[in-house]
Write an enzyme that holds these catalytic residues in place. Sequence first.
Site, PDB file in Angstrom:
ATOM      1  N   CYS A  55       0.751  -2.084  -1.723  1.00 36.68           N
ATOM      2  CA  CYS A  55       1.436  -3.342  -1.440  1.00 36.68           C
ATOM      3  C   CYS A  55       1.781  -4.000  -2.777  1.00 36.68           C
ATOM      4  O   CYS A  55       1.628  -3.389  -3.827  1.00 36.68           O
ATOM      5  CB  CYS A  55       0.603  -4.246  -0.523  1.00 36.68           C
ATOM      6  SG  CYS A  55      -0.892  -4.940  -1.261  1.00 36.68           S
ATOM      7  N   ARG A  79      -3.094  -6.654   1.748  1.00 39.35           N
ATOM      8  CA  ARG A  79      -2.755  -5.627   2.729  1.00 39.35           C
ATOM      9  C   ARG A  79      -3.256  -4.233   2.370  1.00 39.35           C
ATOM     10  O   ARG A  79      -3.889  -3.567   3.202  1.00 39.35           O
ATOM     11  CB  ARG A  79      -1.239  -5.582   2.954  1.00 39.35           C
ATOM     12  CG  ARG A  79      -0.699  -6.828   3.614  1.00 39.35           C
ATOM     13  CD  ARG A  79       0.803  -6.839   3.661  1.00 39.35           C
ATOM     14  NE  ARG A  79       1.361  -6.957   2.310  1.00 39.35           N
ATOM     15  CZ  ARG A  79       2.651  -6.890   2.022  1.00 39.35           C
ATOM     16  NH1 ARG A  79       3.530  -6.679   2.981  1.00 39.35           N
ATOM     17  NH2 ARG A  79       3.074  -7.027   0.785  1.00 39.35           N
ATOM     18  N   ASP A 130       3.003 -10.121   4.777  1.00 35.98           N
ATOM     19  CA  ASP A 130       2.081 -10.396   3.683  1.00 35.98           C
ATOM     20  C   ASP A 130       1.316 -11.690   3.982  1.00 35.98           C
ATOM     21  O   ASP A 130       1.899 -12.773   3.972  1.00 35.98           O
ATOM     22  CB  ASP A 130       2.857 -10.534   2.378  1.00 35.98           C
ATOM     23  CG  ASP A 130       1.963 -10.578   1.157  1.00 35.98           C
ATOM     24  OD1 ASP A 130       0.754 -10.858   1.301  1.00 35.98           O
ATOM     25  OD2 ASP A 130       2.475 -10.336   0.054  1.00 35.98           O
TER      26      ASP A 130
END
Length: 157
Positions: free
Chosen positions: A8, A14, A127
């Site tokens: 990410c 994440r 996100d």
Amino acid sequence: MIKILFVCWGNICRSPMCEFVMKDLVEKAGLADQFYIESAATSSEEIWGGRGNPVYPPAREELARHGLRCDGKYARKMTRDDYDRFDYLIGMEQLNIRYMLQIVGGDPEGKVSTLLSFAGLDRGIADPWYTGDFKSTYRDVVLGCEALLAHIRENEF
């Protein structure tokens, strides 16, 4: 051994959530000795003075709510060498994929995918740094990791 790298933007929300969810899934499936799982960032934003930041506290807390620990995980930036080291390079969204491909210089072996593509979904994982919704991100991570594991079991074993 199947080697997976989750990626990410900063490697503090994440992708580490994916790393530890997937480690838990393969452990519960009795396959832990057949997998190597890591996570990384496309940016160096969360890396200072040679050492990355730890997992963001709300992400760590969401993992803990599900009995998962991420102690000792610090952000690291993805490298070109990761393409050769890993079998699967999994981004959370198309922006991650674009930066991943820039870092590794292309995807001639077809190793780069979004996580939710394994669940048949054409969308990214939001996100939670921006949304603040770590629960929804966790649900998407589990959905994607379960689908990825099913894919690997069908195609690799």
